[in-house]
Write a protein that holds these residues in place. Structure first.
Motif, PDB file in Angstrom:
ATOM      1  N   ASN A 153       0.817  -1.226   0.000  1.00  0.00           N
ATOM      2  CA  ASN A 153       0.000   0.000   0.000  1.00  0.00           C
ATOM      3  C   ASN A 153       0.847   1.271   0.000  1.00  0.00           C
ATOM      4  O   ASN A 153       0.433   2.297  -0.514  1.00  0.00           O
ATOM      5  CB  ASN A 153      -0.987  -0.011   1.178  1.00  0.00           C
ATOM      6  N   PHE A 154       2.014   1.195   0.632  1.00  0.00           N
ATOM      7  CA  PHE A 154       2.997   2.292   0.556  1.00  0.00           C
ATOM      8  C   PHE A 154       4.303   1.661   0.097  1.00  0.00           C
ATOM      9  O   PHE A 154       5.209   1.450   0.893  1.00  0.00           O
ATOM     10  CB  PHE A 154       3.158   2.979   1.918  1.00  0.00           C
ATOM     11  N   ARG A 287      -4.965   1.727   4.076  1.00  0.00           N
ATOM     12  CA  ARG A 287      -3.842   2.177   4.901  1.00  0.00           C
ATOM     13  C   ARG A 287      -3.955   1.437   6.210  1.00  0.00           C
ATOM     14  O   ARG A 287      -5.072   1.149   6.667  1.00  0.00           O
ATOM     15  CB  ARG A 287      -3.935   3.675   5.204  1.00  0.00           C
ATOM     16  N   CYS A 288      -2.827   1.180   6.843  1.00  0.00           N
ATOM     17  CA  CYS A 288      -2.963   0.569   8.176  1.00  0.00           C
ATOM     18  C   CYS A 288      -3.543   1.587   9.138  1.00  0.00           C
ATOM     19  O   CYS A 288      -4.004   1.230  10.216  1.00  0.00           O
ATOM     20  CB  CYS A 288      -1.658  -0.028   8.650  1.00  0.00           C
ATOM     21  N   THR A 289      -3.577   2.862   8.721  1.00  0.00           N
ATOM     22  CA  THR A 289      -4.170   3.904   9.554  1.00  0.00           C
ATOM     23  C   THR A 289      -5.608   4.240   9.141  1.00  0.00           C
ATOM     24  O   THR A 289      -6.191   5.198   9.661  1.00  0.00           O
ATOM     25  CB  THR A 289      -3.321   5.186   9.461  1.00  0.00           C
ATOM     26  N   SER A 457      -5.551   8.821   9.397  1.00  0.00           N
ATOM     27  CA  SER A 457      -4.358   8.556   8.595  1.00  0.00           C
ATOM     28  C   SER A 457      -3.564   9.847   8.389  1.00  0.00           C
ATOM     29  O   SER A 457      -3.987  10.914   8.808  1.00  0.00           O
ATOM     30  CB  SER A 457      -4.751   7.948   7.253  1.00  0.00           C
ATOM     31  N   ALA A 459       0.042  10.362   9.057  1.00  0.00           N
ATOM     32  CA  ALA A 459       1.121  10.707   9.989  1.00  0.00           C
ATOM     33  C   ALA A 459       2.284  11.347   9.236  1.00  0.00           C
ATOM     34  O   ALA A 459       2.598  10.948   8.122  1.00  0.00           O
ATOM     35  CB  ALA A 459       1.598   9.444  10.691  1.00  0.00           C
TER      36      ALA A 459
HETATM   37  C1  UN1 Z   1       0.687   2.271   6.305  1.00  0.00           C
HETATM   38  O1  UN1 Z   1      -0.462   2.213   5.873  1.00  0.00           O
HETATM   39  O2  UN1 Z   1       1.340   1.219   6.523  1.00  0.00           O
HETATM   40  O3  UN1 Z   1      -0.063   7.773   8.250  1.00  0.00           O
HETATM   41  C2  UN1 Z   1       1.415   3.525   6.529  1.00  0.00           C
HETATM   42  C3  UN1 Z   1      -0.342   7.423   7.101  1.00  0.00           C
HETATM   43  C4  UN1 Z   1       0.783   7.271   6.105  1.00  0.00           C
HETATM   44  C5  UN1 Z   1       1.479   5.968   6.293  1.00  0.00           C
HETATM   45  C6  UN1 Z   1       0.599   4.768   6.390  1.00  0.00           C
HETATM   46  N1  UN1 Z   1       1.695   8.366   6.291  1.00  0.00           N
HETATM   47  O4  UN1 Z   1      -1.486   7.183   6.740  1.00  0.00           O
END
Ligand code: UN1
Length: 521
Positions: A153-154, A287-289, A457, A459
């Motif tokens: 994803n990134f 996104r993991c976020t 999301s 960061a």
């Molecule tokens: C991720 O999805 O593994 O904070 C990272 C964020 C991005 C990074 C996500 N800057 O959503």
């Protein structure tokens, strides 16, 4: 459309042609577009890469940190000069909207910029000794060979979070990028080499997690890898943790999330709707976020959901090269299949699907504001589900796609219960204009990252990134915090008294003649 790029395992800055590219990387928005061909690096190739990294380590660690920083500077400049090209490949290979792809490449540049000057710091401390003519110092020492395993994803931003500080600190690297982005990874690898890193310092193996990734992790037990950095699912993170634990290593684990977003009665509702929309559906929820559980105060629940649904219905979905879209395809078929299975099994009779429909966007199951041909890619409907209960998998497990559970709450305490109850703890958000609510939330949420009046999301690259509970083992990436992942502290004591001074034994603790005893005790 250009010819597919042939990618290779790269060891010692060279293509390993004995592992020929055999698998196809396709554009997830246009199946007929073959982006590249890539090999599955077998165990022997992974071992070779680790041996090359091991061999390169002793001389690389001796390069002065500011000079290692200069190579990071070169890398940042190279990525910057090729930003639009890399972003185009990123959009083409994993379907990320082009403006987001540019942001994703920028995150690599930001990371390089931060660590260039860290090469001129990497501070240790001078510490007072309890004895005369003795000095104490601390130094950061590199860990060794780092095996880095990352997600699609990134595909270069998150790898840069590991690779850049790892190299800057004097480690060598074997990177196993996502099988969904071999071409972009290969291009990034070439930029790392062009930046001037000596042969063997940075190596890349290709393939999927179950084969190449597992082979790289097995190198920990073989004594060839000293540290694993992994971004991916909680289940795989647990497996890596077990291997690392047996070998007395601490991996850097960035795992799943079920990130909560709380909207209180005191929120700016318009802003909160916009924030929830982006948290939920930006990057197609990949996104993991991304937002997992939307938690809205009960007195504003109906109104908030109605406004959110209105904005959702107006979203344009489709071709990731079109600037009007909110989101494009899922990264690959695997992601779509997992999402569809999750929807099928986990949306149950007691739930209410609040958005028009679920499933894949097709000609028969269309999204009204669609750009492009839905049949040519892996597109999914945005889904908001009401009526989730605490025991539901829908609430308990990360989804990784445009699917969000919505619940209502009475008191803020109850909102926190929902926000923490699943055991994940990566990112979180609260929308409120009341500082007391904001403070209460940030103090009681277990997430590693908290946004106030901003999305779950997004960061920034120099803040600590990472989670707690099921989201990780407390490791943090980015900024100065990641230095603790890629260095180990060494304490040095230097005695120049020319006599044996035994700590705690020869120390004169109370040189004065004050008698602390209390008379009569
Ligand atoms: C991720 O999805 O593994 O904070 C990272 C964020 C991005 C990074 C996500 N800057 O959503």
């Amino acid at each position: 459309m250009s010819q597919p790029i042939r990618t290779y395992t790269r060891i010692q800055n060279q293509d390993q042609t004995q592992y020929p590219p055999e698998r196809v990387s396709v554009n997830p928005a246009r199946f007929e577009d073959e982006v590249g061909l890539y090999p599955i690096t077998p165990l022997a190739g992974v071992k070779q890469a680790c041996e090359a990294a091991r061999q390169a380590f002793p001389s690389w660690r001796k390069v002065p940190a500011p000079l290692r920083g200069n190579l990071i500077y070169n890398l940042g400049q190279l990525v910057s000069a090729n930003k639009t090209v890399l972003a185009s490949w990123l959009t083409r290979e994993v379907g990320k909207p082009y403006s987001e792809a540019l942001g994703s490449v920028q995150e690599v540049i930001d990371t390089c910029q931060f660590f260039v000057s860290e090469g001129r710091r990497l501070y240790g401390q001078t510490v007072p000794s309890e004895m005369a003519d003795k000095r104490l110092f601390t130094y950061r020492r590199p860990v060794g060979v780092c095996g880095i395993i990352t997600a699609g994803n990134f595909p270069i931003a998150v790898p840069a979070w590991y690779v850049v500080p790892a190299l800057l600190c004097g480690n060598t690297v074997v990177w196993k990028p996502s099988e969904d982005a071999p071409v972009l990874s290969y291009l990034f690898c070439q930029l790392v080499e062009k930046a001037g890193f000596p042969p063997g310092v940075f190596n890349m193996v290709l393939g999927d997690g179950a084969t190449t990734g597992a082979a790289l992790v097995s190198m920990v037990s073989a004594g060839l890898v000293d540290k694993i950095g992994f971004t991916g699912s909680t289940a795989v993170g647990q497996r890596i943790g077990r291997v690392a634990g047996e070998n007395l290593q601490v991996p850097c684990l960035e795992l799943g999330g079920k990130n909560p977003l709380v909207v209180t009665e005191r929120a700016n509702l318009e802003l909160a709707v916009e924030g929830a929309l982006w948290s939920a559906f930006g990057t197609a929820g990949q996104r993991c976020t991304s937002l997992g559980v939307l938690i809205v105060q009960e007195r504003i629940y109906e109104e908030f959901i109605a406004r959110l649904l209105e904005r959702t219905a107006a979203m344009v979905i489709g071709d990731p090269t079109d600037p009007s879209i909110t989101y494009g395809p899922l990264i690959s078929k695997r992601f779509l299949d997992n999402l569809l299975a999750f929807q099928k099994n986990q949306i149950q009779a007691h739930h209410q699907v609040l958005t028009p429909t679920i499933g894949q966007i097709t000609r028969e199951n269309p999204w009204p504001n669609f750009v492009g041909d839905p049949a040519a890619g892996y597109f999914a409907h945005p889904v908001l589900v009401g009526g989730a209960r605490r025991e539901d998998v829908l609430y308990q497990e990360e989804t990784f796609g445009p699917l969000v559970a919505a619940v209502s709450y009475g008191e803020l305490e109850e909102a926190l219960d929902w926000a923490n109850g699943h055991g994940y703890g990566l990112s979180s958000a609260i929308y409120t204009q009341d500082p007391a609510e904001a403070f209460y939330f940030q103090e009681n949420i277990q997430a590693g990252m908290v946004s106030i009046n901003n999305t779950t999301s997004g960061a920034e690259a120099h803040m600590p990134f990472g989670g707690n509970g099921r989201s990780g083992n407390g490791s943090r990436q980015s900024g100065v915090w990641v230095l603790d992942q890629f260095t180990r502290w060494q304490g040095v004591n230097w005695d120049f008294s020319n006599q044996l001074q035994r700590a705690q034994i020869d120390t004169i603790y109370s040189p004065g003649d004050l008698d602390y005893r209390v008379p009569g005790w």
